[in-house]
Design a protein around this motif. Structure first.
Motif, PDB file in Angstrom:
ATOM      1  N   LYS A   1       0.826  -1.209   0.000  1.00 14.27           N
ATOM      2  CA  LYS A   1       0.000   0.000   0.000  1.00 14.27           C
ATOM      3  C   LYS A   1       0.866   1.268   0.000  1.00 14.27           C
ATOM      4  N   ALA A   2       1.942   1.220  -0.766  1.00 14.54           N
ATOM      5  CA  ALA A   2       2.849   2.369  -0.852  1.00 14.54           C
ATOM      6  C   ALA A   2       2.574   3.160  -2.124  1.00 14.54           C
ATOM      7  N   TRP A   3       3.075   4.383  -2.146  1.00 13.22           N
ATOM      8  CA  TRP A   3       3.015   5.161  -3.373  1.00 13.22           C
ATOM      9  C   TRP A   3       3.962   4.527  -4.391  1.00 13.22           C
ATOM     10  N   PHE A   4       3.656   4.735  -5.664  1.00 10.20           N
ATOM     11  CA  PHE A   4       4.493   4.197  -6.730  1.00 10.20           C
ATOM     12  C   PHE A   4       4.839   5.321  -7.691  1.00 10.20           C
ATOM     13  N   LEU A   5       6.143   5.488  -7.927  1.00 17.35           N
ATOM     14  CA  LEU A   5       6.622   6.538  -8.813  1.00 17.35           C
ATOM     15  C   LEU A   5       7.506   5.892  -9.878  1.00 17.35           C
ATOM     16  N   SER A   6       7.003   5.841 -11.102  1.00 13.98           N
ATOM     17  CA  SER A   6       7.730   5.216 -12.204  1.00 13.98           C
ATOM     18  C   SER A   6       8.492   6.275 -12.987  1.00 13.98           C
ATOM     19  N   VAL A   7       9.782   6.049 -13.189  1.00 14.46           N
ATOM     20  CA  VAL A   7      10.642   7.040 -13.830  1.00 14.46           C
ATOM     21  C   VAL A   7      11.261   6.437 -15.084  1.00 14.46           C
ATOM     22  N   GLY A   8      11.036   7.088 -16.208  1.00 17.68           N
ATOM     23  CA  GLY A   8      11.634   6.666 -17.466  1.00 17.68           C
ATOM     24  C   GLY A   8      12.784   7.573 -17.851  1.00 17.68           C
ATOM     25  N   ILE A   9      13.479   7.211 -18.897  1.00 10.59           N
ATOM     26  CA  ILE A   9      14.638   7.990 -19.346  1.00 10.59           C
ATOM     27  C   ILE A   9      14.245   9.427 -19.672  1.00 10.59           C
ATOM     28  N   SER A  10      13.111   9.560 -20.376  1.00 14.62           N
ATOM     29  CA  SER A  10      12.690  10.895 -20.812  1.00 14.62           C
ATOM     30  C   SER A  10      12.305  11.800 -19.649  1.00 14.62           C
ATOM     31  N   ASP A  11      12.026  11.222 -18.471  1.00 14.43           N
ATOM     32  CA  ASP A  11      11.687  12.031 -17.303  1.00 14.43           C
ATOM     33  C   ASP A  11      12.913  12.694 -16.690  1.00 14.43           C
ATOM     34  N   VAL A  12      14.080  12.168 -17.016  1.00 12.12           N
ATOM     35  CA  VAL A  12      15.316  12.671 -16.396  1.00 12.12           C
ATOM     36  C   VAL A  12      16.211  13.385 -17.395  1.00 12.12           C
ATOM     37  N   LEU A  13      16.500  12.727 -18.518  1.00 11.57           N
ATOM     38  CA  LEU A  13      17.478  13.290 -19.450  1.00 11.57           C
ATOM     39  C   LEU A  13      16.971  14.559 -20.107  1.00 11.57           C
ATOM     40  N   ASP A  14      17.866  15.524 -20.185  1.00 11.57           N
ATOM     41  CA  ASP A  14      17.526  16.827 -20.752  1.00 11.57           C
ATOM     42  C   ASP A  14      18.718  17.316 -21.557  1.00 11.57           C
ATOM     43  N   MET A  15      18.462  18.013 -22.645  1.00 13.70           N
ATOM     44  CA  MET A  15      19.552  18.477 -23.493  1.00 13.70           C
ATOM     45  C   MET A  15      20.368  19.589 -22.832  1.00 13.70           C
ATOM     46  N   TRP A  16      19.787  20.273 -21.856  1.00 17.90           N
ATOM     47  CA  TRP A  16      20.479  21.407 -21.251  1.00 17.90           C
ATOM     48  C   TRP A  16      21.442  20.944 -20.174  1.00 17.90           C
ATOM     49  N   ILE A  17      22.622  21.514 -20.174  1.00 13.85           N
ATOM     50  CA  ILE A  17      23.669  21.118 -19.248  1.00 13.85           C
ATOM     51  C   ILE A  17      23.215  21.344 -17.808  1.00 13.85           C
ATOM     52  N   GLY A  18      23.333  20.310 -16.988  1.00 13.94           N
ATOM     53  CA  GLY A  18      22.975  20.403 -15.576  1.00 13.94           C
ATOM     54  C   GLY A  18      21.525  20.122 -15.263  1.00 13.94           C
ATOM     55  N   GLN A  19      20.662  20.151 -16.284  1.00 13.38           N
ATOM     56  CA  GLN A  19      19.233  19.976 -16.028  1.00 13.38           C
ATOM     57  C   GLN A  19      18.881  18.525 -15.701  1.00 13.38           C
ATOM     58  N   SER A  20      19.595  17.574 -16.296  1.00 19.76           N
ATOM     59  CA  SER A  20      19.309  16.163 -16.015  1.00 19.76           C
ATOM     60  C   SER A  20      19.532  15.849 -14.538  1.00 19.76           C
ATOM     61  N   GLU A  21      20.635  16.379 -13.978  1.00 19.57           N
ATOM     62  CA  GLU A  21      20.911  16.152 -12.562  1.00 19.57           C
ATOM     63  C   GLU A  21      19.812  16.756 -11.691  1.00 19.57           C
ATOM     64  N   ARG A  22      19.352  17.918 -12.083  1.00 18.80           N
ATOM     65  CA  ARG A  22      18.286  18.568 -11.317  1.00 18.80           C
ATOM     66  C   ARG A  22      16.998  17.760 -11.388  1.00 18.80           C
ATOM     67  N   ASN A  23      16.673  17.257 -12.575  1.00 21.47           N
ATOM     68  CA  ASN A  23      15.472  16.432 -12.729  1.00 21.47           C
ATOM     69  C   ASN A  23      15.540  15.197 -11.834  1.00 21.47           C
ATOM     70  N   LEU A  24      16.717  14.561 -11.807  1.00 22.11           N
ATOM     71  CA  LEU A  24      16.887  13.357 -10.988  1.00 22.11           C
ATOM     72  C   LEU A  24      16.707  13.676  -9.507  1.00 22.11           C
ATOM     73  N   HIS A  25      17.275  14.775  -9.078  1.00 13.63           N
ATOM     74  CA  HIS A  25      17.128  15.179  -7.665  1.00 13.63           C
ATOM     75  C   HIS A  25      15.659  15.419  -7.313  1.00 13.63           C
ATOM     76  N   GLU A  26      14.927  16.057  -8.219  1.00 10.12           N
ATOM     77  CA  GLU A  26      13.517  16.353  -7.954  1.00 10.12           C
ATOM     78  C   GLU A  26      12.693  15.063  -7.842  1.00 10.12           C
ATOM     79  N   VAL A  27      13.039  14.052  -8.647  1.00 15.01           N
ATOM     80  CA  VAL A  27      12.333  12.767  -8.567  1.00 15.01           C
ATOM     81  C   VAL A  27      12.528  12.135  -7.198  1.00 15.01           C
ATOM     82  N   PHE A  28      13.773  12.132  -6.722  1.00 13.65           N
ATOM     83  CA  PHE A  28      14.046  11.561  -5.396  1.00 13.65           C
ATOM     84  C   PHE A  28      13.362  12.376  -4.302  1.00 13.65           C
TER      85      PHE A  28
END
Length: 456
Positions: A237-264
């Motif tokens: 009965k936990a929350w479920f958060l599914s993360v795909g490649i497109s949810d994280v990877l970004d063409m802009w430098i540094g943005q992918s890391e920020r996206n990953l941090h926000e997911v966590f």
């Protein structure tokens, strides 16, 4: 006749001439143009079985994978094609798209330039604009000096240009382990690592064991890794958060890391939460294989998030799936990260029978002998078994439309459908076998050898 109207006649023509490769490829291309990529994938696969060395068919299948976001599948094909003595330029274009999707801009630029140098006719306007590369355009070193990414048009954003990535939608799955056919060994591992700590916290607390950590599931595609992850969340009965490649990877430098941090961070704010990363090898590829620092930065960010540096990960249960564990950076396998690595094989006979029962639920059936069908589908993945049912249903629909009277599915119908299909896991095992035999430091892939009966 428009393309949509041509699908039916093409399918009928193939029914009469099932081994006609050009006709099957034409149908696959029509389906691709209509956005019916999963159906196109099926047709390209069938064509490839009939003509295993056809480069055009391989490129078509890789493109169908790419359109569905199955990047690992597409890369396996494309990387093999570009190793040929005279690679097809179309393979390089698709390789450039896959690299760009992974954030590897410089390599994407080089792959695209190789494509244009080989055959200028493959130029794609949108891709040329995005990468800043044109057929026949010679660039100088002075031009390169003005760019943040050589040849590419990628620039670092200022803070004002982005308000942060949108939050992912959280789920409360309504399925549990009972809805997953077979996989008992994998379920037991997940119970010990994830479920028991949540259901018996006082026992784990007595031993000073925190609730959290990660499990990496690997194996051939279509064997239920994603379905199992969702069922794990439903089980507790936990929350479920599914993360795909497109949810994280970004063409802009540094943005992918920020996206990953926000997911966590989102997972940490909704404990207990099962955080599931699909195709994790695309986010955590081996740093030794990388040519640019942006990929290494993303991996370092991922490792920091898993370690909970500056944050509390207790109650965040990380599951990840990959079809290519050998491409994953070894640092992910250290204790406290993905310290449980579980092989998810194709379902055994009992599991295949259970899966078939699940897929047949709600459909008109006439005493189907699922055990007999399970014995005839050795090596089939869960997705393959679903395809067997789908093919049988389509045949019954044609029959019903012809006779005007619907009839239930029988064992004979399902066996006939199974004969038209081949297990899609064979391709994966041909690659996995080599890694298990020759790159198996520490016995990581012993389970593959046992499954293939190459080790006692």
């Amino acid at each position: 006749m428009n393309q949509q109207d041509s699908v039916g006649p093409l399918q009928e023509a193939l029914r009469l001439s099932p081994n006609n490769v050009p006709l099957r490829v034409h149908l696959a291309e029509v389906l691709t143009s209509l956005g019916r990529y999963d159906e196109a994938e099926t047709e390209f696969r069938k064509a490839l079985q009939l003509s295993p060395e056809d480069v055009g068919v391989k490129i078509g299948l890789a493109r169908a994978y790419y359109k569905q976001g199955k990047n690992s599948h597409a890369l396996v094909i494309v990387e093999d094609l570009i190793k040929a003595p005279r690679p097809d330029a179309r393979a390089y274009v698709l390789f450039a798209r896959l690299l760009l999707r992974q954030g590897e801009v410089k390599r994407a630029v080089q792959a695209y330039k190789d494509a244009l140098e080989s055959d200028p006719s493959v130029e794609d306007e949108a891709l040329s604009e995005q990468l800043g590369v044109r057929a026949g355009l010679q660039e100088t070193e002075e031009d390169d000096d003005d760019r943040d990414v050589i040849d590419g048009r990628i620039r670092q954003r200022s803070v004002d240009e982005d308000d942060g990535p949108p939050l992912k939608e959280l789920e409360r799955p309504d399925i549990a382990f009972d809805d997953v056919g077979g996989m008992d060994g994998v379920k037991d591992e997940i119970r010990v690592k994830i479920i028991h700590p949540l259901t018996h916290p006082e026992i784990y607390e007595a031993y000073g064991k925190k609730i959290g950590g990660g499990i990496l599931m690997y194996g051939p595609p279509g064997c239920g890794k994603t379905h199992l992850a969702r069922a794990t969340a439903g089980e507790v009965k936990a929350w479920f958060l599914s993360v795909g490649i497109s949810d994280v990877l970004d063409m802009w430098i540094g943005q992918s890391e920020r996206n990953l941090h926000e997911v966590f961070e989102q997972a940490r704010q909704h404990k207990p939460c099962v955080l599931f990363f699909d195709e994790v090898d695309a986010l955590g590829a081996s740093r030794a294989d990388m040519r640019q620092t942006s990929g290494r930065h993303l991996i370092n960010q991922f490792l920091s998030e898993l370690d909970g540096i500056g944050a509390n990960n207790e109650g965040v249960l990380v599951l990840a799936a990959t079809n290519a564990p050998w491409h994953l950076d070894s640092a992910f396998r250290r204790p406290g990260r993905f310290d449980r690595i579980i092989f998810v094989p194709p379902p055994d006979a009992d599991a295949r029978a259970a899966i078939l029962n699940i897929h047949l639920k709600g459909k008109p059936v006439a005493d189907v002998d699922v055990d007999a069908l399970a014995r005839k589908t050795d090596g089939f993945s869960g997705a393959d078994l679903r395809a067997v049912v789908d093919v049988a249903v389509e045949a019954k629909l044609r029959e019903a439309l012809s006779r005007g009277v619907p009839t239930p599915l029988s064992t004979k119908d399902l066996l006939a459908a199974a004969k038209t299909l081949r297990p899609t896991t064979s391709e994966w095992f041909s690659t996995a076998r080599n890694y298990a035999l020759y790159s198996n430091q520490g016995g990581t892939y012993d389970d593959i050898l046992k499954y293939l009966k190459l080790k006692a």
